[in-house]
Write a protein that holds these residues in place. Sequence first.
Motif, PDB file in Angstrom:
ATOM      1  N   LEU A   1      -2.668   2.473   7.781  1.00 48.70           N
ATOM      2  CA  LEU A   1      -4.068   2.048   7.833  1.00 48.70           C
ATOM      3  C   LEU A   1      -4.438   1.120   6.682  1.00 48.70           C
ATOM      4  O   LEU A   1      -5.236   1.447   5.816  1.00 48.70           O
ATOM      5  N   ILE A   2      -3.873  -0.086   6.715  1.00 46.24           N
ATOM      6  CA  ILE A   2      -4.060  -1.068   5.647  1.00 46.24           C
ATOM      7  C   ILE A   2      -5.420  -1.729   5.652  1.00 46.24           C
ATOM      8  O   ILE A   2      -5.762  -2.452   4.734  1.00 46.24           O
ATOM      9  N   GLY A   3      -6.240  -1.471   6.668  1.00 45.53           N
ATOM     10  CA  GLY A   3      -7.517  -2.159   6.810  1.00 45.53           C
ATOM     11  C   GLY A   3      -8.412  -2.081   5.596  1.00 45.53           C
ATOM     12  O   GLY A   3      -9.167  -3.001   5.314  1.00 45.53           O
ATOM     13  N   MET A   4      -8.350  -0.983   4.836  1.00 50.70           N
ATOM     14  CA  MET A   4      -9.209  -0.850   3.663  1.00 50.70           C
ATOM     15  C   MET A   4      -8.848  -1.837   2.565  1.00 50.70           C
ATOM     16  O   MET A   4      -9.616  -2.034   1.636  1.00 50.70           O
ATOM     17  N   HIS A   5      -7.695  -2.490   2.678  1.00 48.62           N
ATOM     18  CA  HIS A   5      -7.244  -3.427   1.656  1.00 48.62           C
ATOM     19  C   HIS A   5      -7.260  -4.881   2.130  1.00 48.62           C
ATOM     20  O   HIS A   5      -6.739  -5.763   1.471  1.00 48.62           O
ATOM     21  N   LEU A   6      -7.865  -5.131   3.292  1.00 45.69           N
ATOM     22  CA  LEU A   6      -8.000  -6.493   3.808  1.00 45.69           C
ATOM     23  C   LEU A   6      -9.426  -6.985   3.583  1.00 45.69           C
ATOM     24  O   LEU A   6     -10.352  -6.199   3.408  1.00 45.69           O
TER      25      LEU A   6
ATOM     26  N   GLN B   1       0.850  -1.182   0.000  1.00 49.27           N
ATOM     27  CA  GLN B   1       0.000   0.000   0.000  1.00 49.27           C
ATOM     28  C   GLN B   1       0.887   1.233   0.000  1.00 49.27           C
ATOM     29  O   GLN B   1       1.824   1.335   0.786  1.00 49.27           O
ATOM     30  N   CYS B   2       0.591   2.144  -0.883  1.00 47.61           N
ATOM     31  CA  CYS B   2       1.326   3.404  -0.907  1.00 47.61           C
ATOM     32  C   CYS B   2       0.906   4.267   0.285  1.00 47.61           C
ATOM     33  O   CYS B   2      -0.128   4.048   0.891  1.00 47.61           O
TER      34      CYS B   2
END
Length: 135
Positions: free
Chosen positions: A83-88, A20-21
């Motif tokens: 905040l990687i949650g949007m990609h899980l 994630q960028c």
Amino acid sequence: AIFEGLQSVFKPLGIYIAAQCCEHLNRAIIVEHKAVPNAEIVNVVPQPKAGGSFATACYSAFEQPVAIEHIKADAGLDIGGTLIGMHLKEVAVPVHMQLTHIGKAILIAARTRPKFIGGERAHYDESLKDGYPNF
């Protein structure tokens, strides 16, 4: 160094890294094209101050890097609060690790599991409560 360490473990297992960028591009994910052959590609090349150092390193090291906006990953490492949650996948479960920082950056890990649906009368496959089956 982080990319090389992760890639040396995951590539032999056939697991693709998706980066994630950050720094103004946090919706963009850098990944090998082979991992997402039918995904809609977006046009952006990460740089250290617009995308972040890790995504830039991945873009430089991957054989055929592409940027995409949407992915539903099975697990992830969040280094520095991007905040990687949007990609899980939808049900993220924290993974508590002994290592909590890389340098001064906080390190948070998560994995996913299938949703439990149906309410109190539903019956569940207990083998799925800790994650997805390995098909």
